[in-house]
Design a protein around this motif. Structure first.
Motif, short mmCIF file in Angstrom:
data_model
loop_
_atom_site.label_atom_id
_atom_site.label_comp_id
_atom_site.label_asym_id
_atom_site.label_seq_id
_atom_site.Cartn_x
_atom_site.Cartn_y
_atom_site.Cartn_z
N PHE A 1 0.74 -1.39 0.06
CA PHE A 1 0.03 0.22 0.00
C PHE A 1 1.32 1.23 0.06
O PHE A 1 0.09 2.39 -0.25
CB PHE A 1 -0.69 -0.56 1.03
N GLY A 2 2.17 1.13 0.89
CA GLY A 2 2.86 1.87 1.47
C GLY A 2 3.37 2.42 -0.29
O GLY A 2 3.69 3.59 -0.77
N GLU A 3 4.12 1.41 -1.03
CA GLU A 3 4.32 2.27 -2.79
C GLU A 3 3.54 2.47 -3.33
O GLU A 3 3.74 3.63 -4.31
CB GLU A 3 4.65 0.31 -3.01
N MET A 4 2.45 2.17 -4.03
CA MET A 4 0.55 2.73 -4.42
C MET A 4 1.04 3.80 -4.16
O MET A 4 0.96 4.79 -4.88
CB MET A 4 -0.33 1.08 -3.80
N MET A 5 0.29 3.93 -3.25
CA MET A 5 0.46 5.40 -2.25
C MET A 5 1.92 6.37 -3.08
O MET A 5 1.16 7.65 -3.46
CB MET A 5 0.30 5.56 -0.95
N ALA A 6 2.34 5.95 -2.88
CA ALA A 6 3.74 6.91 -3.39
C ALA A 6 3.96 7.09 -4.82
O ALA A 6 4.32 8.06 -4.85
CB ALA A 6 5.00 6.42 -2.86
N GLY A 7 3.74 5.72 -5.31
CA GLY A 7 3.98 6.20 -6.65
C GLY A 7 2.67 7.00 -7.30
O GLY A 7 2.29 8.02 -7.92
N SER A 8 1.51 7.18 -6.70
CA SER A 8 0.65 8.74 -6.91
C SER A 8 0.87 9.80 -5.84
O SER A 8 0.42 10.71 -6.40
CB SER A 8 -0.76 8.30 -5.76
N ALA A 9 2.08 10.12 -6.03
CA ALA A 9 3.04 12.08 -5.19
C ALA A 9 2.47 12.38 -6.16
O ALA A 9 2.13 13.62 -5.67
CB ALA A 9 3.77 11.31 -4.97
N PRO A 10 3.25 12.20 -8.15
CA PRO A 10 2.60 13.33 -8.63
C PRO A 10 0.66 13.83 -8.72
O PRO A 10 0.33 15.24 -8.93
CB PRO A 10 2.86 12.72 -9.75
N PHE A 11 0.02 13.13 -8.39
CA PHE A 11 -1.43 13.24 -8.19
C PHE A 11 -2.22 14.17 -7.45
O PHE A 11 -2.37 15.26 -7.60
CB PHE A 11 -2.30 12.13 -8.73
#
Ligand code: FVH
Length: 302
Positions: A201-211
């Motif tokens: 989940f942490g990795e997934m959310m980090a991938g959303s940082a640009p959003f």
């Protein structure tokens, strides 16, 4: 004579002193509990025996204690207070904009220059590119100290001459962090209850940082211009989604504290007639305390 003195050697003050040492600055340190200075002595710091010696030793005094009360307790001690004239005090303890302005007024009575700062970094990040420090105070004071203070953070930002503004911006950022920490942790608890890995989940959310970066810029612009009527999503739809999260949490038999609170904020905005507006139009209700939160403010009755 030192280049800089650091007073307060908790986790953060120790990291600040280390960053100055790494940058080759002659660094004087002092802490109420003297044992905390020992490790820094071994790393090259000069350890002052008293707070007065520490202040007298350098032209720039960086203070990083628990709060303003602890800081004022040290600087107003009569053995110390008279030594500040002609020096620069950089106060980095957390606090409020009012405390910052009061401390600046105190420094002026002592003939000291003053910058008030807020640290946006963990101690392990100090001195590195990811650390940010906001500093408020006169432009000329900032300019004279920035070469030294750049040892502390990759991003050293002068937020303007109003000495309260670093703490004001830090308070604003803390409001964001609070929701971020609780929201992420609630999501992690959902993952656990569903047999998912919180690290994934942490990795997934980090991938959303640009959003999230785009969304923050957009919200800032929309709130600044008050143009809530061309919504990407409405208050009513966000309220419905978050209310569903209460059901999700109940079904998983996990705490529903955060979604219940968040639903309440959006509900207040729906009740006030803003349901069709952009989600950040909740600012319209957040500008005033909810009726159950009203309490006397210092020097003012409600
Ligand atoms: N640690 C962090 O990640 C955060 C990041 C954001 C900004 N904060 C603020 O930085 C201030 C200092 O935080 P800290 O983590 O260094 O705090 P502690 O490790 O608890 O150390 C506190 C130091 O303050 C001294 N102290 C406290 N009260 C007094 C007093 N009445 N007289 C003299 N010194 C005092 C304490 O001394 P001692 O207990 O070792 O003798 C420590 O040196 C803080 O505002 C954060 O909000 C850090």
């Amino acid at each position: 004579m030192g280049d800089v003195t650091v007073i307060g050697l908790g986790a953060m003050g120790t990291a600040l002193a280390r960053a100055f040492l790494s940058a080759g600055k002659t660094t004087v340190v002092w802490n109420r509990t003297s044992a905390k200075a020992d490790v820094l002595r071994d790393e090259g710091a000069k350890v002052a025996l008293t707070a007065a010696d520490a202040v007298a030793a350098s032209p720039v005094i960086v203070m990083c204690l628990s709060d303003y009360a602890a800081t004022r307790g040290i600087v107003e001690d009569k053995a110390v207070a008279g030594i500040f004239a002609g020096r620069l005090v950089v106060q980095l303890a957390s606090g409020t904009s009012s405390e910052a302005r009061a401390m600046a007024a105190w420094a002026a009575t002592r003939g000291a220059d003053y910058l008030d700062g807020a640290i946006s970094a963990w101690p392990s990040q100090i001195g590195g590119a990811d650390a940010a420090i906001l500093l408020a105070g006169p432009e000329t004071t900032f300019a004279s100290a920035s070469a030294l203070l750049q040892a502390l953070a990759g991003s050293l930002v002068h937020v303007g001459p109003d000495v309260g503004h670093a703490k004001a911006l830090f308070g604003a950022a803390l409001a964001y962090y609070a929701a971020h920490w609780i929201g992420f942790s609630h999501g992690a608890v959902i993952c656990e209850a569903e047999g998912l890995d919180p690290a994934q989940f942490g990795e997934m959310m980090a991938g959303s940082a640009p959003f999230f970066a785009d969304d923050m810029r957009r919200m800032g612009r929309v709130i600044a211009t008050g143009s809530f009527s061309a919504p990407e999503s409405t208050i009513a739809s966000v309220r419905a989604d978050i209310a569903r999260l209460v059901d999700v949490s109940d079904n998983l038999e996990i705490g529903a504290d955060f979604p219940t609170f968040a639903t309440g904020v959006f509900q207040r905005a729906v009740d006030a007639g803003y349901g069709a507006e952009e989600h950040c139009a909740i600012t319209k209700v957040l500008r005033s305390p909810a009726p159950h939160q009203r309490r006397p403010v210092q020097g003012r009755s409600v």
